[in-house]
Design a protein around this motif. Structure first.
Motif, PDB file in Angstrom:
ATOM      1  N   ALA A 227       3.450 -10.222   6.270  1.00 55.71           N
ATOM      2  CA  ALA A 227       2.283 -11.056   6.559  1.00 55.71           C
ATOM      3  C   ALA A 227       1.609 -10.606   7.850  1.00 55.71           C
ATOM      4  N   ALA A 228       2.418 -10.278   8.866  1.00 57.10           N
ATOM      5  CA  ALA A 228       1.845  -9.833  10.139  1.00 57.10           C
ATOM      6  C   ALA A 228       1.132  -8.498   9.985  1.00 57.10           C
ATOM      7  N   ALA A 229       1.736  -7.585   9.212  1.00 55.03           N
ATOM      8  CA  ALA A 229       1.119  -6.268   9.008  1.00 55.03           C
ATOM      9  C   ALA A 229      -0.210  -6.405   8.289  1.00 55.03           C
ATOM     10  N   LEU A 230      -0.244  -7.257   7.270  1.00 57.24           N
ATOM     11  CA  LEU A 230      -1.489  -7.432   6.523  1.00 57.24           C
ATOM     12  C   LEU A 230      -2.522  -8.195   7.346  1.00 57.24           C
ATOM     13  N   GLN A 231      -2.051  -9.117   8.157  1.00 55.05           N
ATOM     14  CA  GLN A 231      -2.971  -9.869   9.022  1.00 55.05           C
ATOM     15  C   GLN A 231      -3.732  -8.927   9.947  1.00 55.05           C
TER      16      GLN A 231
ATOM     17  N   SER B 296      -5.703   0.875   2.284  1.00 54.22           N
ATOM     18  CA  SER B 296      -5.182   0.457   3.587  1.00 54.22           C
ATOM     19  C   SER B 296      -4.001  -0.496   3.415  1.00 54.22           C
ATOM     20  N   ILE B 297      -4.044  -1.350   2.375  1.00 49.77           N
ATOM     21  CA  ILE B 297      -2.929  -2.273   2.110  1.00 49.77           C
ATOM     22  C   ILE B 297      -1.663  -1.484   1.790  1.00 49.77           C
ATOM     23  N   GLU B 298      -1.789  -0.492   0.914  1.00 49.08           N
ATOM     24  CA  GLU B 298      -0.602   0.279   0.528  1.00 49.08           C
ATOM     25  C   GLU B 298      -0.046   1.061   1.721  1.00 49.08           C
ATOM     26  N   ALA B 299      -0.940   1.672   2.503  1.00 49.00           N
ATOM     27  CA  ALA B 299      -0.476   2.444   3.659  1.00 49.00           C
ATOM     28  C   ALA B 299       0.259   1.539   4.654  1.00 49.00           C
ATOM     29  N   GLY B 300      -0.289   0.362   4.891  1.00 49.17           N
ATOM     30  CA  GLY B 300       0.328  -0.542   5.838  1.00 49.17           C
ATOM     31  C   GLY B 300       1.696  -1.029   5.364  1.00 49.17           C
ATOM     32  N   LEU B 301       1.839  -1.302   4.077  1.00 50.33           N
ATOM     33  CA  LEU B 301       3.111  -1.816   3.556  1.00 50.33           C
ATOM     34  C   LEU B 301       4.164  -0.715   3.470  1.00 50.33           C
ATOM     35  N   ARG B 302       3.752   0.490   3.155  1.00 50.59           N
ATOM     36  CA  ARG B 302       4.728   1.594   3.119  1.00 50.59           C
ATOM     37  C   ARG B 302       5.232   1.896   4.538  1.00 50.59           C
ATOM     38  N   ALA B 303       4.332   1.829   5.504  1.00 47.38           N
ATOM     39  CA  ALA B 303       4.750   2.032   6.896  1.00 47.38           C
ATOM     40  C   ALA B 303       5.713   0.931   7.331  1.00 47.38           C
ATOM     41  N   LEU B 304       5.473  -0.300   6.881  1.00 40.42           N
ATOM     42  CA  LEU B 304       6.369  -1.414   7.212  1.00 40.42           C
ATOM     43  C   LEU B 304       7.756  -1.178   6.596  1.00 40.42           C
ATOM     44  N   ALA B 305       7.804  -0.752   5.346  1.00 41.30           N
ATOM     45  CA  ALA B 305       9.096  -0.501   4.695  1.00 41.30           C
ATOM     46  C   ALA B 305       9.902   0.510   5.499  1.00 41.30           C
ATOM     47  N   GLU B 306       9.220   1.539   5.991  1.00 44.78           N
ATOM     48  CA  GLU B 306       9.912   2.569   6.768  1.00 44.78           C
ATOM     49  C   GLU B 306      10.449   1.981   8.072  1.00 44.78           C
TER      50      GLU B 306
ATOM     51  N   LEU C 150      11.288  -1.116   8.621  1.00 48.44           N
ATOM     52  CA  LEU C 150      12.371  -2.058   8.315  1.00 48.44           C
ATOM     53  C   LEU C 150      13.625  -1.357   7.807  1.00 48.44           C
ATOM     54  N   GLY C 151      13.468  -0.084   7.385  1.00 46.09           N
ATOM     55  CA  GLY C 151      14.580   0.620   6.779  1.00 46.09           C
ATOM     56  C   GLY C 151      14.813   0.205   5.325  1.00 46.09           C
ATOM     57  N   TRP C 152      13.772  -0.333   4.730  1.00 49.80           N
ATOM     58  CA  TRP C 152      13.827  -0.730   3.316  1.00 49.80           C
ATOM     59  C   TRP C 152      13.176   0.365   2.467  1.00 49.80           C
ATOM     60  N   SER C 153      13.598   0.435   1.210  1.00 41.73           N
ATOM     61  CA  SER C 153      12.859   1.299   0.288  1.00 41.73           C
ATOM     62  C   SER C 153      11.559   0.586  -0.086  1.00 41.73           C
ATOM     63  N   SER C 154      10.533   1.370  -0.342  1.00 43.91           N
ATOM     64  CA  SER C 154       9.268   0.754  -0.781  1.00 43.91           C
ATOM     65  C   SER C 154       9.484  -0.056  -2.053  1.00 43.91           C
TER      66      SER C 154
END
Length: 473
Positions: A397-401, A410-420, A422-426
Motif C-alpha cells: 500500500a505504501a509503495a503504491l501510494q 509503473s505499478i508492476e515495476a513498483g511491486l516487483r521492486a517491493l518483492a525484491e 521484502l525477499g519475496w518471490s513476485s
C-alpha cells in the motif's frame, strides 16, 4: 417453371424448444433463405391432452432468439377444426376413409389377442366393410365414431427421400390409422396433410421419427388427389452414449442456453453441424455463411452425435468476435445495476477467458464490490507467517501510494521492486495482492486490474486485508 420453395417448422406446444427441434427449424430456415423461399411456422396443438400452457410462447421466443424469423402469421391448427372435419368428409365421400364405431373395450381386446398371437398391434379393419348407408345412419343417431384412413391392402408405397434415399413400404404392414377423433379433432396425420396442402408447402423437412409414417402420408395426399411435397427426413441426434440426446447428457432447452450465457450464433452454428457438414474445413459460420453453404444433399442419413463441449468452444469463439461494446452490452444483462459504459473498458481483461457470458460477473464483480471477507489461508503464501504477510500488504500500500504515475507499467515495476526488498518471490507477493484486492485466487490480469480499480480503492482493500490477518474484518 419451378414452384417457389415454402417450408415450415411445425412444433407441438407440449414443452420447451429443445436442440433437436431447433435443428429441424434451422435446416428449414436455411433451405428457405438459400432458395429465396418462405419459412413458415405452424403450431400443431390438436392433441389437447398434452398441451402445456405457455409452451407456444416459449417455442416462438426460442426461435426468435436463434434469429429464425418466420415469414407469415403462424397457422394454429386448433383454429381449423371445421376445415379438418370437411376434409374427412371428402375422404368419406371418395372412399379414402371410413367410419370406425369400435369401442375402446373392443379395441383393447383386439390388441390383447394380437399380443397373445405375437402379431403386430394394428387395427383389424373390422368396420371397413360397413356399407356407407349403414355408416351414415349410425352416425346420424349419435353413435360415437372415429374416421380411419382406408390404406390399400396390397402393393407397396415408395418414398424418394432427399436424405434417406429410396424407401419402400409394403402396404399390408400399414395400419388404417385414425384421421379424425371422436371429439372432432384431427390426428396429426390428417391435419398435417390438409395444412401442408393449404400452405403450399414444397418440402417437408422433419425428423426421421416420422419416416415410418411417410407411406401413410403419401397415400393420404394421393387419396385427396393432391401432389405431395418433397420429403427430407433428418437423422436422429444422439448423445455420446449413442442414445437420444437428452437432459442426462447435459443438453438444455434453447432458452436455458440463453439463460446460461450462450450466444444464439454459437447455438445456431452448433446445431447446424448435427447431421450436416459443408464438406470443407471451415467450422465457424455466421448465419449468412450457413445460408450460402447449406445443401440438403450434404445431410447424412446416419444419426448425428452431439458433442456439447464443442458448443462451449464455439461460444467462446463467438464471444471473442464481439467488440468490447457489444460484449459489454451482453454482460450488462447478467449484472443488474452495472451500466454498460462501466463495463466496456474492463471487457479486454476477460474477453479471452470467457466460455459463456455467465462467467463474466464472477470475474468482474470485484470491480464493483469490495470483497466480503478474507480467508487467511488464501492471503498467506505457503511458508509465510500472518505478521509477515500483513507487513507485505501494508508495504505494498505504501509503495503504491507513492506512485505519481498510475499506469500498469509503473505499478508492476513498483511491486516487483517491493518483492525484491521484502525477499519475496513476485509470484507469492502477487498472489497475496490478488486475494487482497479481488477476494479471489483466479482473476483477470492482476496489474491491469489494479490499474483499472484506481488508487484509492486498491489502497483501502490492501489495508483492510492486512487488518483481516489480525482479526475479523
Amino acid at each position: 417453371m419451378n414452384e417457389p420453395v415454402r417450408v415450415r417448422y411445425a412444433p407441438s406446444p407440449t414443452g420447451a424448444l429443445h436442440l433437436g427441434g431447433a435443428r429441424t427449424a434451422l435446416f428449414n430456415y436455411l433451405f428457405a433463405r438459400q432458395k429465396s423461399g418462405q419459412f413458415l411456422l405452424r403450431i400443431e396443438d390438436t392433441d389437447r391432452a398434452r398441451l402445456k400452457p405457455g409452451s407456444q410462447e416459449q417455442i416462438e421466443e426460442g426461435l426468435q432468439w436463434l434469429d429464425l424469423t418466420w415469414d407469415e402469421t403462424p397457422l394454429i391448427q386448433s383454429e381449423r377444426k371445421a376445415i379438418y372435419q370437411q376434409a374427412a368428409n371428402e375422404l368419406l365421400e371418395s372412399g379414402g376413409a371410413y367410419r370406425c364405431f369400435c369401442t375402446p373395450q373392443r379395441l383393447e381386446q383386439m390388441r390383447a389377442e394380437q399380443r397373445a398371437r405375437h402379431e403386430p398391434e394394428r387395427y383389424d379393419r373390422h368396420c371397413r366393410s360397413i356399407p356407407r348407408a349403414e355408416s351414415d345412419r349410425r352416425a346420424a343417431t349419435g353413435e360415437r365414431f372415429v374416421v380411419r384412413q382406408a390404406i390399400p391392402i396390397g402393393g407397396t408405397t415408395t418414398l424418394q427421400d432427399l436424405v434417406m434415399g429410396t424407401v419402400t413400404f409394403r402396404n399390408d404392414t400399414l395400419d388404417d390409422h385414425v384421421l379424425l377423433k371422436s371429439d372432432g379433432f384431427p390426428t396429426y396425420h390428417l391435419a398435417f396433410a390438409v395444412d401442408d396442402h393449404a400452405m403450399r408447402i414444397s418440402h417437408i423437412i422433419r425428423g426421421d421419427g416420422w419416416l415410418p409414417s411417410s407411406p401413410k402420408h403419401l397415400l393420404l395426399f394421393q387419396a385427396f388427389n393432391w401432389l405431395p411435397p418433397a420429403f427430407a427426413h433428418l437423422p436422429l441426434v444422439l448423445g455420446p452414449d449413442k442414445k437420444p440426446l437428452a437432459k442426462r447428457h447435459g443438453a438444455k432447452d434453447v432458452l436455458e442456453y440463453r439463460e446460461a450465457g450462450y450466444l444464439p450464433q454459437a447455438v445456431d452454428n452448433f446445431i447446424a453441424f448435427l447431421g450436416w457438414s459443408p464438406g470443407t474445413d471451415q467450422d465457424i459460420f455466421t448465419m449468412e455463411q450457413l445460408i450460402q453453404a447449406f445443401d440438403l444433399s450434404k445431410i447424412q442419413a446416419s444419426p448425428a452425435v452431439a458433442n456439447l463441449e464443442r458448443l462451449d468452444w464455439l461460444n467462446g469463439q463467438f464471444i471473442r468476435r464481439l467488440t468490447p461494446d457489444e460484449l459489454a452490452t451482453r454482460v450488462a444483462s447478467k449484472m443488474p445495476g452495472v451500466p454498460v459504459p462501466a463495463l466496456t473498458p474492463l471487457i479486454p481483461l476477460v474477453q479471452e477467458r470467457l466460455r459463456t457470458l455467465n462467467d463474466a460477473p464472477e470475474m468482474l464483480r470485484f470491480f464493483f464490490e469490495d470483497p466480503d471477507t478474507y480467508r487467511p489461508e488464501q492471503l498467506i503464501p505457503k511458508g509465510r507467517e500472518p505478521a509477515a504477510t500483513a507487513t507485505a500488504l501494508t508495504s505494498a500500500a505504501a509503495a503504491l501510494q507513492g506512485l505519481t504515475d498510475w499506469t500498469p507499467e509503473s505499478i508492476e515495476a513498483g511491486l516487483r521492486a517491493l518483492a525484491e526488498r521484502l525477499g519475496w518471490s513476485s509470484r507469492d507477493l502477487f498472489m497475496t495482492l490478488r486475494v487482497a484486492v479481488t477476494g479471489r485466487t483466479v482473476t483477470p490480469p492482476l496489474i491491469e486490474s489494479i490499474s483499472r480499480l484506481g488508487k484509492d480503492t486498491v489502497l483501502n482493500r490492501l489495508e483492510r486485508a492486512a487488518r483481516a490477518l489480525a482479526g475479523p474484518v
